[in-house]
Design a protein around this motif. Structure first.
Motif, PDB file in Angstrom:
ATOM      1  N   GLN A 142       0.827  -1.206   0.000  1.00 39.25           N
ATOM      2  CA  GLN A 142       0.000   0.000   0.000  1.00 39.25           C
ATOM      3  C   GLN A 142       0.866   1.263   0.000  1.00 39.25           C
ATOM      4  OE1 GLN A 142      -3.647   0.817   0.306  1.00 39.25           O
ATOM      5  NE2 GLN A 142      -3.466  -1.031  -0.921  1.00 39.25           N
ATOM      6  N   LEU A 143       1.919   1.238   0.803  1.00 36.62           N
ATOM      7  CA  LEU A 143       2.839   2.379   0.823  1.00 36.62           C
ATOM      8  C   LEU A 143       3.483   2.577  -0.543  1.00 36.62           C
ATOM      9  CD1 LEU A 143       4.537   1.749   4.288  1.00 36.62           C
ATOM     10  CD2 LEU A 143       3.114   3.728   3.710  1.00 36.62           C
ATOM     11  N   ARG A 144       3.857   1.474  -1.151  1.00 31.87           N
ATOM     12  CA  ARG A 144       4.477   1.573  -2.475  1.00 31.87           C
ATOM     13  C   ARG A 144       3.489   2.118  -3.508  1.00 31.87           C
ATOM     14  NH1 ARG A 144       6.783  -3.526  -5.933  1.00 31.87           N
ATOM     15  NH2 ARG A 144       4.596  -4.101  -5.732  1.00 31.87           N
ATOM     16  N   SER A 145       2.247   1.674  -3.443  1.00 26.70           N
ATOM     17  CA  SER A 145       1.254   2.150  -4.408  1.00 26.70           C
ATOM     18  C   SER A 145       0.991   3.642  -4.245  1.00 26.70           C
ATOM     19  CB  SER A 145      -0.061   1.377  -4.250  1.00 26.70           C
ATOM     20  OG  SER A 145      -0.738   1.744  -3.061  1.00 26.70           O
ATOM     21  N   ARG A 146       1.248   4.175  -3.034  1.00 24.97           N
ATOM     22  CA  ARG A 146       1.075   5.610  -2.774  1.00 24.97           C
ATOM     23  C   ARG A 146       2.378   6.388  -2.971  1.00 24.97           C
ATOM     24  NH1 ARG A 146      -3.478   6.219   1.247  1.00 24.97           N
ATOM     25  NH2 ARG A 146      -4.613   4.256   1.092  1.00 24.97           N
ATOM     26  N   LYS A 147       3.369   5.692  -3.504  1.00 27.81           N
ATOM     27  CA  LYS A 147       4.685   6.287  -3.790  1.00 27.81           C
ATOM     28  C   LYS A 147       5.416   6.721  -2.522  1.00 27.81           C
ATOM     29  CE  LYS A 147       3.408   7.662  -8.459  1.00 27.81           C
ATOM     30  NZ  LYS A 147       3.372   8.721  -9.490  1.00 27.81           N
ATOM     31  N   ARG A 148       5.096   6.111  -1.415  1.00 24.85           N
ATOM     32  CA  ARG A 148       5.829   6.359  -0.171  1.00 24.85           C
ATOM     33  C   ARG A 148       6.909   5.277  -0.062  1.00 24.85           C
ATOM     34  NH1 ARG A 148       1.308   7.247   4.425  1.00 24.85           N
ATOM     35  NH2 ARG A 148       3.175   7.109   5.730  1.00 24.85           N
ATOM     36  N   LYS A 207      10.147   5.283   0.590  1.00 26.95           N
ATOM     37  CA  LYS A 207      11.055   5.256   1.737  1.00 26.95           C
ATOM     38  C   LYS A 207      10.399   4.573   2.929  1.00 26.95           C
ATOM     39  CE  LYS A 207      13.952   8.199   4.661  1.00 26.95           C
ATOM     40  NZ  LYS A 207      14.341   9.599   4.986  1.00 26.95           N
ATOM     41  N   ASN A 208       9.147   4.938   3.203  1.00 28.62           N
ATOM     42  CA  ASN A 208       8.402   4.292   4.288  1.00 28.62           C
ATOM     43  C   ASN A 208       8.275   2.792   4.050  1.00 28.62           C
ATOM     44  OD1 ASN A 208       6.041   7.023   4.879  1.00 28.62           O
ATOM     45  ND2 ASN A 208       8.060   6.655   5.740  1.00 28.62           N
ATOM     46  N   ALA A 209       7.963   2.421   2.803  1.00 26.85           N
ATOM     47  CA  ALA A 209       7.786   1.014   2.470  1.00 26.85           C
ATOM     48  C   ALA A 209       9.076   0.230   2.697  1.00 26.85           C
ATOM     49  CB  ALA A 209       7.332   0.869   1.012  1.00 26.85           C
ATOM     50  N   LEU A 210      10.215   0.813   2.308  1.00 26.72           N
ATOM     51  CA  LEU A 210      11.499   0.138   2.488  1.00 26.72           C
ATOM     52  C   LEU A 210      11.828  -0.014   3.968  1.00 26.72           C
ATOM     53  CD1 LEU A 210      14.001  -1.084   1.182  1.00 26.72           C
ATOM     54  CD2 LEU A 210      15.002   1.217   1.076  1.00 26.72           C
ATOM     55  N   GLU A 211      11.520   0.997   4.763  1.00 29.35           N
ATOM     56  CA  GLU A 211      11.760   0.922   6.207  1.00 29.35           C
ATOM     57  C   GLU A 211      10.961  -0.210   6.832  1.00 29.35           C
ATOM     58  OE1 GLU A 211      12.525   5.737   6.883  1.00 29.35           O
ATOM     59  OE2 GLU A 211      10.567   4.835   7.318  1.00 29.35           O
ATOM     60  N   LYS A 230      11.879  -5.946  -2.044  1.00 29.81           N
ATOM     61  CA  LYS A 230      12.862  -5.045  -1.444  1.00 29.81           C
ATOM     62  C   LYS A 230      13.805  -4.483  -2.509  1.00 29.81           C
ATOM     63  CE  LYS A 230      14.187  -6.091   2.647  1.00 29.81           C
ATOM     64  NZ  LYS A 230      14.821  -6.743   3.813  1.00 29.81           N
ATOM     65  N   LEU A 231      14.157  -5.299  -3.486  1.00 29.56           N
ATOM     66  CA  LEU A 231      15.023  -4.865  -4.588  1.00 29.56           C
ATOM     67  C   LEU A 231      14.395  -3.685  -5.332  1.00 29.56           C
ATOM     68  CD1 LEU A 231      17.496  -5.314  -6.452  1.00 29.56           C
ATOM     69  CD2 LEU A 231      16.114  -6.993  -7.697  1.00 29.56           C
ATOM     70  N   ASP A 232      13.110  -3.788  -5.596  1.00 32.70           N
ATOM     71  CA  ASP A 232      12.399  -2.710  -6.290  1.00 32.70           C
ATOM     72  C   ASP A 232      12.409  -1.424  -5.463  1.00 32.70           C
ATOM     73  OD1 ASP A 232      10.379  -1.602  -8.265  1.00 32.70           O
ATOM     74  OD2 ASP A 232       9.162  -1.570  -6.435  1.00 32.70           O
ATOM     75  N   LEU A 233      12.187  -1.557  -4.152  1.00 38.16           N
ATOM     76  CA  LEU A 233      12.150  -0.385  -3.278  1.00 38.16           C
ATOM     77  C   LEU A 233      13.535   0.262  -3.137  1.00 38.16           C
ATOM     78  CD1 LEU A 233       9.761  -1.778  -0.526  1.00 38.16           C
ATOM     79  CD2 LEU A 233       9.238  -0.005  -2.216  1.00 38.16           C
ATOM     80  N   ILE A 234      14.559  -0.562  -3.045  1.00 36.81           N
ATOM     81  CA  ILE A 234      15.922  -0.022  -2.938  1.00 36.81           C
ATOM     82  C   ILE A 234      16.275   0.786  -4.182  1.00 36.81           C
ATOM     83  CG2 ILE A 234      18.373  -0.681  -2.942  1.00 36.81           C
ATOM     84  CD1 ILE A 234      17.605  -2.971  -1.030  1.00 36.81           C
ATOM     85  N   ALA A 235      15.890   0.273  -5.345  1.00 34.38           N
ATOM     86  CA  ALA A 235      16.161   1.001  -6.593  1.00 34.38           C
ATOM     87  C   ALA A 235      15.468   2.359  -6.587  1.00 34.38           C
ATOM     88  CB  ALA A 235      15.706   0.178  -7.789  1.00 34.38           C
ATOM     89  N   LYS A 236      14.243   2.398  -6.065  1.00 29.86           N
ATOM     90  CA  LYS A 236      13.474   3.645  -6.056  1.00 29.86           C
ATOM     91  C   LYS A 236      14.000   4.635  -5.018  1.00 29.86           C
ATOM     92  CE  LYS A 236       8.994   2.070  -7.835  1.00 29.86           C
ATOM     93  NZ  LYS A 236       9.422   0.887  -8.554  1.00 29.86           N
ATOM     94  N   VAL A 237      14.470   4.116  -3.888  1.00 24.72           N
ATOM     95  CA  VAL A 237      14.890   4.991  -2.792  1.00 24.72           C
ATOM     96  C   VAL A 237      16.370   5.339  -2.869  1.00 24.72           C
ATOM     97  CG1 VAL A 237      15.102   5.193  -0.274  1.00 24.72           C
ATOM     98  CG2 VAL A 237      13.075   4.119  -1.278  1.00 24.72           C
ATOM     99  N   GLU A 268      22.832   0.811  -5.762  1.00 20.34           N
ATOM    100  CA  GLU A 268      22.515   0.120  -4.507  1.00 20.34           C
ATOM    101  C   GLU A 268      21.674  -1.120  -4.785  1.00 20.34           C
ATOM    102  OE1 GLU A 268      23.267   0.538  -1.305  1.00 20.34           O
ATOM    103  OE2 GLU A 268      24.589   2.241  -1.629  1.00 20.34           O
ATOM    104  N   ALA A 269      20.775  -1.005  -5.752  1.00 26.92           N
ATOM    105  CA  ALA A 269      19.932  -2.141  -6.110  1.00 26.92           C
ATOM    106  C   ALA A 269      20.783  -3.287  -6.663  1.00 26.92           C
ATOM    107  CB  ALA A 269      18.883  -1.723  -7.123  1.00 26.92           C
ATOM    108  N   GLU A 270      21.769  -2.950  -7.491  1.00 24.98           N
ATOM    109  CA  GLU A 270      22.651  -3.977  -8.044  1.00 24.98           C
ATOM    110  C   GLU A 270      23.431  -4.681  -6.932  1.00 24.98           C
ATOM    111  OE1 GLU A 270      23.757  -2.195 -12.466  1.00 24.98           O
ATOM    112  OE2 GLU A 270      24.780  -1.387 -10.705  1.00 24.98           O
ATOM    113  N   SER A 271      23.917  -3.901  -5.964  1.00 23.73           N
ATOM    114  CA  SER A 271      24.657  -4.487  -4.837  1.00 23.73           C
ATOM    115  C   SER A 271      23.766  -5.421  -4.036  1.00 23.73           C
ATOM    116  CB  SER A 271      25.202  -3.379  -3.928  1.00 23.73           C
ATOM    117  OG  SER A 271      26.132  -2.573  -4.623  1.00 23.73           O
ATOM    118  N   TYR A 272      22.521  -4.983  -3.823  1.00 22.90           N
ATOM    119  CA  TYR A 272      21.597  -5.823  -3.063  1.00 22.90           C
ATOM    120  C   TYR A 272      21.283  -7.107  -3.829  1.00 22.90           C
ATOM    121  CZ  TYR A 272      17.428  -7.439  -0.646  1.00 22.90           C
ATOM    122  OH  TYR A 272      16.520  -8.220   0.027  1.00 22.90           O
TER     123      TYR A 272
END
Length: 521
Positions: free
Chosen positions: A87-93, A95-99, A120-127, A132-136
């Protein structure tokens, strides 16, 4: 049931599936049915949902709320936390979603699974960015680095439009036997479209056919967008005719495909074809997805000037009785597009009457900007005052909406105040930018009246928020001090420009975006 029957009848639609709505009132009395995870039928307690999504300041850590929830002796499940993240991701939040994702792992709410790593990979890329996403991705254990993870990384490359890395990861997926999914091919297909590699789009489609990979609504929509980018109206016409005539495509074509076609027809100036496509889109909508389709359809009808269709859909939709902020937003925006500020006012006041407390100025800003454009500053100011009295806090779009009205009325003292207020509260990196014409008018006024100190203060403020570059800063300072110069302020601004319309229109999901109707199903 009477309401449901009436609504279906009014829509002239038949249900396509037996989607369940059978949860009893007793079992959901303390839950919020609208907040359901459709894939797992997960409900989040209403109190927790309110704390995270309604009451809370979006900039505050959601983890703190979850910690307090647990400390109060309440429980949380893996599925509930997954729902919150999505839900957080769908609202473009993001950073909150990754936390929350990190917190969920640290607290041991689930054993490691591929889908969690993918999310988590998708969220890291966005945040944090693609590196960082590649490292993860490299840190994910090999046995959990499945199709989902590779497809997500491919999509990350598509998001940053890195064609070379996307092709490279696709080759790895082929080698590992992971390239057979429609999802992965669609990501590459969309990347080719976004980077204007239209020949590669068609080549990849042929490749998908040869490999026996099924086309879905995203595939067809990308092809429609590609035809539109090449102004190939005949290609869109033939594709839609083929989809209607071939029953094998029935499971792959829905309201969103026709809505994308309507949007493309509109952009190319074929409003009659756009209208017909929207009618086809409506025919594909059943009650289970009506609430998601409505805002897009009504906005599209408004964009092609079909006021009677906007009225028709709104009258049907009101029968449901459960009107959300997004519904009101779509209808108000539609009537404003149609230049019917009086109807927009009626609907805005209806929404206003249903809300005792305003968290922000998002909805009021629409009417404030509309009244300002019309020069009706008393009405605009009245909305500002009412919203503040209900707890709302003006943002940069509020002040810039008022700004244009004051400039048109030659009330430059108020225009200067609004500009300074807007720039002061604008965060660095936000999408808002003042229009060059507005800045020019204000600087021209300040120079003409000899108010050099005020002008220099505004220039420094603009620089501190990265609204203007150092070069433009220096040019403006020189221009202000050169009292003999007859160079217009707009020329002194020189390198300052912006390509967005954010000054008087606060960003929201673009319902005319070809992909909006596909991602909200």
């Amino acid at each position: 049931m009477v309401l449901l029957t009436r609504l279906r009848s009014a829509l002239r639609l038949l249900p396509r599936s037996s989607a369940t709505y059978a949860t009893s009132a007793a079992s959901t009395s303390n839950l919020s049915p609208a907040k359901r995870n459709q894939s797992a039928n997960v409900y989040v307690p209403q109190d927790l949902y309110r704390r995270i999504f309604i009451v809370t300041d979006p900039t505050l850590p959601v983890v703190t709320i979850l910690e307090q929830w647990v400390q109060d002796g309440r429980t949380l499940s893996y599925n509930e936390l997954l729902f919150v993240i999505k839900q957080l991701r769908s609202r473009k939040r993001y950073k909150n979603a990754l936390e929350v994702s990190y917190w969920m792992s640290e607290k041991g709410y689930s054993e490691p699974r591929s889908s969690d790593f993918s999310l988590k990979l998708d969220l890291i890329a966005k945040v944090k960015g693609i590196e960082e996403a590649e490292s993860y991705f490299d840190s994910i254990p090999n046995y959990l680095r499945t199709t989902d993870c590779y497809s997500t990384l491919l999509n990350c490359y598509a998001q940053v439009r890195d064609v070379d890395k996307a092709k490279r990861i696709m080759l790895q997926m082929r080698h590992l036997g992971f390239a057979g999914s429609t999802l992965a091919r669609n990501a590459l297909l969309n990347l080719y479209y976004q980077t204007q590699n239209y020949d590669k789009v068609e080549n990849l489609l042929l490749e998908m056919k040869e490999d026996g990979i099924k086309f879905d609504r995203f595939t067809f929509s990308t092809l429609i967008n590609t035809y539109a980018a090449k102004s190939n109206i005949e290609g869109i016409d033939k594709l839609l005719a083929q989809l209607e005539d071939d029953p094998s495509y029935s499971g792959s074509v829905d309201w969103g495909v026709y809505a994308v076609a309507a949007n493309c027809y509109r952009k190319l100036g074929f409003h009659d074809k756009a209208f017909n496509a929207l009618k086809k889109s409506e025919e594909c909508v059943d009650y289970t997805i009506w609430k998601k389709a409505f805002p897009h359809l009504i906005t599209q009808y408004a964009t092609i000037g079909k006021k009677e269709e906007v009225m028709r859909l709104w009258n049907i939709y009101k029968m449901d009785g459960k009107l959300l902020k997004t519904d009101y937003s779509a209808v108000i925006s539609s009537f404003l597009k149609l230049d019917d500020i009086e109807l927009a006012k009626i609907i805005f006041e209806e929404w206003e009457s249903r809300n005792q407390y305003f968290r922000n100025f998002f909805m009021p800003n629409k009417m404030i900007a509309a009244y300002s454009r019309k020069g009706k500053m008393e009405e605009a100011e009245a909305i500002v005052n009412r919203t503040i009295s209900k707890g709302g806090k003006p943002n940069e779009w509020t002040w810039s909406g008022l700004l244009l009205g004051y400039i048109s009325h030659r009330n430059f003292p108020m225009a200067v105040r609004c500009m300074k207020e807007a720039v002061s509260i604008c965060e660095v990196g936000r999408k808002w930018r003042p229009l060059p014409e507005s800045l020019a008018a204000i600087f021209q006024y300040l120079k003409f009246n000899g108010d050099m100190e005020e002008a220099e203060d505004l220039i420094r403020l603009l620089s501190s928020k990265n609204v203007i570059s150092l070069d433009v800063h220096n040019k403006l300072m020189s221009w202000i001090k050169d009292v003999e110069s007859n160079v217009p302020a707009i020329d002194a601004l020189g390198g300052y420009s912006h390509k967005q319309t954010g000054e008087i229109s606060e960003p929201e999901e673009d319902r005319n975006n070809p992909d909006f109707c596909l991602s909200h199903q």
